[in-house]
Design an enzyme around this catalytic site. Structure first.
Site, short mmCIF file in Angstrom:
data_model
loop_
_atom_site.label_atom_id
_atom_site.label_comp_id
_atom_site.label_asym_id
_atom_site.label_seq_id
_atom_site.Cartn_x
_atom_site.Cartn_y
_atom_site.Cartn_z
N TYR A 1 -44.60 7.18 43.48
CA TYR A 1 -44.28 5.98 42.69
C TYR A 1 -44.18 6.29 41.19
O TYR A 1 -44.75 5.60 40.36
CB TYR A 1 -45.27 4.85 43.01
CG TYR A 1 -45.20 4.49 44.47
CD1 TYR A 1 -44.14 3.74 44.96
CD2 TYR A 1 -46.14 4.98 45.36
CE1 TYR A 1 -44.02 3.47 46.31
CE2 TYR A 1 -46.02 4.72 46.71
CZ TYR A 1 -44.96 3.97 47.19
OH TYR A 1 -44.83 3.71 48.53
N ARG B 1 -29.08 0.92 45.71
CA ARG B 1 -28.78 2.04 46.62
C ARG B 1 -27.86 1.61 47.77
O ARG B 1 -28.10 0.59 48.41
CB ARG B 1 -30.08 2.61 47.20
CG ARG B 1 -30.97 3.33 46.21
CD ARG B 1 -32.15 3.98 46.93
NE ARG B 1 -32.90 3.03 47.70
CZ ARG B 1 -34.03 2.42 47.29
NH1 ARG B 1 -34.53 2.68 46.10
NH2 ARG B 1 -34.65 1.57 48.08
N ASP C 1 -12.58 -0.24 34.92
CA ASP C 1 -12.80 -1.04 36.12
C ASP C 1 -11.70 -0.63 37.08
O ASP C 1 -10.56 -1.09 36.99
CB ASP C 1 -12.74 -2.54 35.80
CG ASP C 1 -13.03 -3.40 37.04
OD1 ASP C 1 -12.86 -2.89 38.16
OD2 ASP C 1 -13.40 -4.57 36.87
N HIS D 1 -9.49 -1.57 41.89
CA HIS D 1 -8.22 -1.65 42.62
C HIS D 1 -7.51 -0.30 42.68
O HIS D 1 -6.35 -0.25 43.06
CB HIS D 1 -7.25 -2.62 41.93
CG HIS D 1 -7.76 -4.00 41.70
ND1 HIS D 1 -7.10 -4.94 40.95
CD2 HIS D 1 -8.89 -4.61 42.13
CE1 HIS D 1 -7.78 -6.07 40.92
NE2 HIS D 1 -8.88 -5.89 41.63
N PHE E 1 -10.57 -10.24 37.72
CA PHE E 1 -11.60 -10.87 38.56
C PHE E 1 -12.87 -11.00 37.71
O PHE E 1 -13.16 -10.15 36.87
CB PHE E 1 -11.86 -10.00 39.80
CG PHE E 1 -12.87 -10.60 40.73
CD1 PHE E 1 -12.58 -11.77 41.43
CD2 PHE E 1 -14.11 -10.01 40.91
CE1 PHE E 1 -13.52 -12.33 42.29
CE2 PHE E 1 -15.05 -10.56 41.78
CZ PHE E 1 -14.75 -11.73 42.47
N GLN F 1 -15.53 -3.53 48.77
CA GLN F 1 -15.63 -4.84 49.43
C GLN F 1 -14.54 -4.92 50.52
O GLN F 1 -13.57 -4.17 50.50
CB GLN F 1 -15.50 -5.92 48.34
CG GLN F 1 -15.27 -7.34 48.80
CD GLN F 1 -13.80 -7.66 48.94
OE1 GLN F 1 -12.97 -7.00 48.34
NE2 GLN F 1 -13.49 -8.67 49.73
N LYS G 1 -10.81 -4.26 49.95
CA LYS G 1 -10.39 -3.17 49.06
C LYS G 1 -9.68 -2.05 49.82
O LYS G 1 -9.62 -2.05 51.04
CB LYS G 1 -11.60 -2.64 48.29
CG LYS G 1 -12.18 -3.67 47.31
CD LYS G 1 -11.18 -4.06 46.24
CE LYS G 1 -11.75 -4.98 45.18
NZ LYS G 1 -12.22 -6.28 45.67
N ARG H 1 -36.95 5.71 40.14
CA ARG H 1 -37.63 6.81 40.84
C ARG H 1 -36.74 8.05 40.97
O ARG H 1 -35.58 7.94 41.38
CB ARG H 1 -38.04 6.38 42.25
CG ARG H 1 -39.03 5.27 42.27
CD ARG H 1 -39.37 4.89 43.70
NE ARG H 1 -40.39 5.77 44.28
CZ ARG H 1 -40.89 5.59 45.50
NH1 ARG H 1 -40.47 4.60 46.26
NH2 ARG H 1 -41.82 6.42 45.96
C1 LIG Z 1 -11.16 -6.09 39.08
C2 LIG Z 1 -12.43 -6.18 39.88
N1 LIG Z 1 -13.56 -5.72 39.34
C3 LIG Z 1 -14.73 -5.77 40.00
C4 LIG Z 1 -14.81 -6.28 41.27
C5 LIG Z 1 -16.15 -6.40 41.93
O1 LIG Z 1 -16.31 -5.73 43.12
P1 LIG Z 1 -17.34 -6.26 44.25
O2 LIG Z 1 -16.70 -7.42 44.94
O3 LIG Z 1 -17.50 -5.08 45.15
O4 LIG Z 1 -18.60 -6.62 43.58
C6 LIG Z 1 -13.65 -6.75 41.88
C7 LIG Z 1 -13.74 -7.26 43.27
O5 LIG Z 1 -13.19 -7.95 43.91
C8 LIG Z 1 -12.42 -6.72 41.18
O6 LIG Z 1 -11.29 -7.20 41.70
#
Ligand SMILES: Cc1ncc(COP(=O)(O)O)c(C=O)c1O
Length: 388
Positions: free
Chosen positions: A226, A236, A161, A164, A90, A187, A190, A219
């Site tokens: 501040y 956040r 990464d 998944h 992705f 997301q 997921k 911060r």
């Molecule tokens: C392999 C991979 N990395 C990163 C992300 C990014 O995640 P987000 O959609 O929460 O920004 C995704 C999301 O679909 C993904 O499939």
């Protein structure tokens, strides 16, 4: 054959929720404070998510893309750096690198597991390589033995990464026990979700301190004056999302067990259909949460693959076309692309090029269905291939 004859009905919906999420949302609401600085939910979620994955710490953020950006920032990736990424993923994997002002260097993936090929990664390393970013595609953990060795030999860091791969293990080690930063997404689609959200697993307390500063405009946690100690942004997570994610985490193990059983059956059934080649499991990935069930149709054109997906959807199967190889997007070439062309990358990445055109994936809610539904899906795939 009519479409209805092969229809797959009543697959479980996604996202799933019950009174655990309802109670959690009310708990966050009634705190009267809805941001992490004054609440308890994000702190508690970070502790629970880190413990679940065997990591020293976790930091929760707004989404998976920001998790990757923050992780790269912690590793010092910026202008002048290169980061090795898989060509088949992705877009956030490479986008995060490019948003840091660095260059994303795509390398090919394995034709069976669809994860970064360590030999291709080694060929992509230069004196400017600061990090290597494997993607655990669909829940299949990348070859972390070979990639960790490459990182040690080259002096580059690993950032996983793991968008998944919630709950995955590699040779019995959880994602947080693999010794590198790992980024997750929450997301809507997921394996656990609050609509949006992300997190990083971290190995050291000092990394958490740095991550906290950078995800909160520089911060410190209790700052009221501040005191912006460093650069950063606002990544956040809010209290509602964290409350929902605590409930979702409680359901994850049971769902993974069910998906492991259903994926084994569905993979076996699909493999029996002429022309279908399901994603191969590397047995060193001894727990695969199955974010997607992916399969290739080798030799099938992109147009025919797209038509097959359209017909599968009409049969009630939650099917999608595979990610586009990153060098086949406009976005990739706008900023932080290597000094080459899409055609050269396609030649260097033949597996990514083929997977980009001939691969289909099924959403993980499919694998929360019954054994009977797995058989119906396999029949629908076989019938669709005969039709198109
Ligand atoms: C392999 C991979 N990395 C990163 C992300 C990014 O995640 P987000 O959609 O929460 O920004 C995704 C999301 O679909 C993904 O499939």
């Amino acid at each position: 054959m009519t479409l209805d004859e092969w229809a797959v009905r009543d697959l479980p919906a996604w996202p799933q929720y019950d009174d655990a999420e309802r109670t959690a949302l009310l708990r966050a609401l009634e705190q009267g404070q809805w941001w992490r600085v004054a609440g308890n939910e994000v702190d508690a979620f970070e502790e629970e998510f880190a413990a679940y994955h065997g990591a020293a710490r976790a930091i929760a953020v707004t989404n998976g893309t920001h998790a990757l950006e923050l992780g790269l920032e912690l590793l010092g990736v910026g202008p002048g750096s290169q980061v090795i990424v898989p060509a088949f993923t992705f877009i956030s994997t490479s986008l995060a690198v490019q948003r840091r002002g660095a260059v994303a260097v795509p390398v090919d993936v394995d034709p069976e597991t669809y994860c970064m090929d360590p030999t291709a990664a080694a060929a992509g390393v230069t004196s400017r390589t600061r990090a290597i970013m494997p993607v655990h595609m669909a829940g299949q953990v990348a070859d972390m033995d070979a990639l960790d060795k490459l990182a040690a030999d080259s002096g580059a860091a690993i950032i996983q990464d793991a968008a998944h791969a919630h709950g995955a293990t590699w040779r019995s080690r959880r994602i947080g026990e693999l010794g590198s930063i790992a980024a997750f997404s929450f997301q809507n689609g997921k394996l656990m979700t609050a609509g949006e959200g992300g997190a990083l697993l971290l190995s050291h307390e000092d990394e958490y301190h740095q991550a906290f500063l950078r995800h909160s405009c520089g911060r410190p946690p209790t700052d009221t004056r501040y005191l912006h100690r460093t650069t950063g942004s606002n990544y956040r997570m809010n209290e509602f999302s964290a409350a929902v994610l605590r409930a979702q985490l409680g359901r994850l193990d049971g769902q993974i067990d069910l998906r492991e059983a259903r994926a084994a059956l569905l993979t076996e059934l699909l493999a029996e259909i002429p022309g279908v080649r399901p994603q191969r499991r590397d047995d060193r990935c001894d727990r695969n949460p199955h974010y997607m069930l992916m399969f290739r149709l080798p030799g099938v054109s992109e147009e025919r693959r797209n038509e097959i997906v359209r017909r599968l959807v009409a049969h009630g199967v939650p099917a999608f076309v595979a990610f586009r190889a990153i060098y086949r997007t406009e976005s990739f070439w706008l900023k932080g692309a290597p000094d080459t062309t899409a055609e050269e990358l396609a030649e260097r990445c033949p597996n990514s090029e083929a997977i980009n055109a001939d691969t289909i994936w099924l959403h993980h809610r499919t694998m929360l269905g019954t054994e009977h539904q797995m058989r119906q899906i396999a029949r629908a795939v076989a019938a669709t291939l005969r039709e198109v």
